[in-house]
Design a protein around this motif. Structure first.
Motif, PDB file in Angstrom:
ATOM      1  N   LEU A 188       0.767  -1.283  -0.087  1.00 46.63           N
ATOM      2  CA  LEU A 188       0.065  -0.157  -0.047  1.00 46.63           C
ATOM      3  C   LEU A 188       0.684   1.424   0.184  1.00 46.63           C
ATOM      4  CD1 LEU A 188      -2.790  -1.027   2.522  1.00 46.63           C
ATOM      5  CD2 LEU A 188      -2.999  -0.797  -0.051  1.00 46.63           C
ATOM      6  N   ARG A 189       1.848   1.253   0.789  1.00 46.42           N
ATOM      7  CA  ARG A 189       2.757   2.377   0.858  1.00 46.42           C
ATOM      8  C   ARG A 189       3.782   2.639  -0.678  1.00 46.42           C
ATOM      9  NH1 ARG A 189       5.041   1.052   6.984  1.00 46.42           N
ATOM     10  NH2 ARG A 189       2.970   1.856   8.108  1.00 46.42           N
ATOM     11  N   ARG A 240       5.334   7.990  -6.329  1.00 44.28           N
ATOM     12  CA  ARG A 240       5.405   8.617  -7.670  1.00 44.28           C
ATOM     13  C   ARG A 240       6.096   7.909  -8.813  1.00 44.28           C
ATOM     14  NH1 ARG A 240       4.030  14.845  -6.022  1.00 44.28           N
ATOM     15  NH2 ARG A 240       2.201  14.538  -4.775  1.00 44.28           N
ATOM     16  N   ASP A 241       7.305   7.742  -8.086  1.00 45.58           N
ATOM     17  CA  ASP A 241       8.391   7.126  -9.166  1.00 45.58           C
ATOM     18  C   ASP A 241       7.927   5.549  -9.495  1.00 45.58           C
ATOM     19  OD1 ASP A 241      10.546   6.083 -10.613  1.00 45.58           O
ATOM     20  OD2 ASP A 241      12.000   7.002  -9.368  1.00 45.58           O
ATOM     21  N   ASP A 242       7.168   5.433 -10.796  1.00 43.92           N
ATOM     22  CA  ASP A 242       7.012   4.323 -11.462  1.00 43.92           C
ATOM     23  C   ASP A 242       8.053   3.107 -11.346  1.00 43.92           C
ATOM     24  OD1 ASP A 242       4.630   5.450 -11.664  1.00 43.92           O
ATOM     25  OD2 ASP A 242       4.892   5.767 -13.871  1.00 43.92           O
ATOM     26  N   GLU A 243       9.321   3.399 -11.618  1.00 44.51           N
ATOM     27  CA  GLU A 243      10.204   2.297 -11.744  1.00 44.51           C
ATOM     28  C   GLU A 243      10.599   1.865 -10.418  1.00 44.51           C
ATOM     29  OE1 GLU A 243      14.738   1.749 -13.451  1.00 44.51           O
ATOM     30  OE2 GLU A 243      13.876   3.634 -13.581  1.00 44.51           O
TER      31      GLU A 243
END
Length: 479
Positions: free
Chosen positions: A275-276, A281-284
């Protein structure tokens, strides 16, 4: 009450010695009684000869009476069976004994007719005995009469003297013979030997049955504990095996409980981490973190699967191996996976020779039968799935084939184009060992380990060999 093998050995040895002593005693006692009986008959023959020659009183037990004129006339004419008072003795044995073998022309002849109620006596040895005197021949005759069970009466004439009837059945008759215990002695020895060997075989079978049950435990399943009837040593062995099985079962259950607890306890923090991670925000970075969480939970589940396979909780039952493989291949094909099932080769049979042809005929049976095995279907399907998945990971295609005989069934999984050798794939049988494509495939290195464990549970093996197009895995199980 149970005895130890040492006590049973003493009992068997003493019983064999006592039986042998009893049989030998019966044999020698009977043989000695028969020797005395035959010797007495031989001596009586001497006495009868002297009575017929000199007219002295016969030996005790022998009655010599002259025949009446009518009976003597019948004897002179050779019609011995018509002599009065000899009813029921229709078997006549005629012989002549030369009293002086050194003077055959001047010596006197003892003419005899043996009247028996059962048989004609074989007297060729007595008649042809040139080196024997007349008394010896007569003694040998009465000894011969005592050898057979009969009640013979002699009609005798010494030289040109009167015909006389000799009744010595009290000495050489069947009723005077001692009881022959030689055959009962042999039977007693045979019965004693059979009883002892049966007892030994029963004790040996208790060990054999227990060892067979213990050997088939992994393949067929078994009780929580064993019980065996037999000597004290077997009971000690069974007790030790039961204690070992309890300890092993407790350790495996404790391991499964610990792993289950770890998996459960990791579930909550793993969910929180997931969940965290979704808030990153960083997709990678988020994808890498989620992949690490999935790998951690997947590894725990794999270890749990391996431990459950060791616990062997699934009960074996009879299944159709053909149907199980066909359904599994169909599942892969439904999802578009390149997995095929090869047709089973027809069974070739050879005919019996014919009187019209020198060659034997040959024929083939179409594969319409199902391969029935006693197995754990869930475990076996899991092992086969792991082998097919490995074939698809390291090759481009998986071909499945079935081979069987009366004892074993073999599932063959062959891939196409795998770069691994037989030595490389055998090194991956150890837990948590993975191949060179570790970065491009899923898994935790327990697939082949689980397959090997399942094969051993079914009394078989997992082996590898080089195929025509790639590696070939052979999962062999006992039917």
């Amino acid at each position: 009450m149970t005895l130890r093998l040492r006590s049973l050995g003493w009992i068997w040895s003493l019983a064999a010695f006592a039986a042998g002593l009893l049989s030998a005693g019966m044999w020698f006692a009977s043989a000695q009684a028969w020797d005395k009986y035959l010797t007495r008959s031989f001596v009586a023959g001497f006495a009868v000869y002297e009575e017929l020659r000199t007219g002295i009183a016969p030996a005790t037990g022998v009655r010599i009476t002259p025949l009446s004129p009518d009976a003597a006339a019948l004897a002179e004419a050779g019609m011995f069976e018509q002599i009065p008072g000899i009813s029921g003795r229709g078997f006549v044995t005629n012989l002549s004994i030369l009293t002086d073998s050194s003077a055959p022309l001047n010596g006197r002849v003892l003419t005899l007719a043996v009247m028996s109620d059962r048989l004609v006596y074989p007297i060729s040895g007595i008649v042809s005995g040139i080196d024997q005197t007349g008394p010896e021949k007569m003694g040998n005759l009465t000894r011969l009469l005592a050898t057979y069970c009969s009640e013979p009466i002699l009609i005798a004439q010494y030289g040109r003297g009167p015909w006389q009837q000799v009744d010595g059945t009290d000495i050489w008759g069947c009723k005077a013979a001692p009881t022959d215990l030689r055959l009962p002695a042999i039977l007693a020895a045979i019965v004693a030997m059979a009883v002892i060997l049966t007892s030994i075989g029963n004790v040996s079978d208790t060990f054999t049955r227990f060892s067979q049950a213990l050997r088939d435990r992994r393949r067929r399943g078994g009780p929580e504990s064993y019980d065996a009837d037999g000597p004290e040593e077997l009971r000690d062995i069974v007790s030790a095996v039961n204690a070992h099985l309890d300890d092993e079962r407790a350790q495996l259950e404790k391991r499964a409980i610990v792993l289950s607890g770890v998996s459960h306890d990791l579930g909550t923090p793993a969910t929180r981490v997931r969940l965290r991670a979704a808030l990153i925000r960083d997709d990678e970075l988020r994808e890498k973190l989620e992949a690490d969480v999935d790998q951690m939970t997947g590894m725990i589940e794999s270890v749990l699967t391996y431990t459950r396979s060791e616990l062997n909780v699934e009960a074996p039952r009879q299944i159709s191996l053909t149907s199980l493989v066909e359904s599994l291949v169909a599942d892969y094909q439904d999802t578009g996976q390149p997995v095929t099932l090869l047709e089973t080769a027809p069974v070739t049979v050879e005919g019996a020779p014919s009187v019209f042809m020198s060659r034997r005929g040959r024929g083939s049976l179409t594969e319409t039968r199902r391969i029935l095995v006693t197995a754990r279907p869930v475990s076996l399907k899991r092992a086969l799935t792991n082998l097919i998945d490995n074939a698809l990971k390291y090759g481009r295609h998986a071909e499945i084939a079935l081979e069987t005989d009366a004892q074993c069934a073999t599932i063959i999984v062959e891939d196409k184009g795998a770069d691994l050798s037989v030595e490389d794939i055998e090194a991956l049988l150890s837990p948590f060992r993975r191949g060179s494509n570790i970065g491009s495939s899923d898994g935790f290195g327990l697939g082949l380990t689980i397959a090997t464990t399942v094969a051993e549970q079914h009394g078989g093996t997992l082996s590898f060999e080089a195929g025509e197009q790639g590696l070939r895995a052979l999962l062999r199980i006992t039917r």
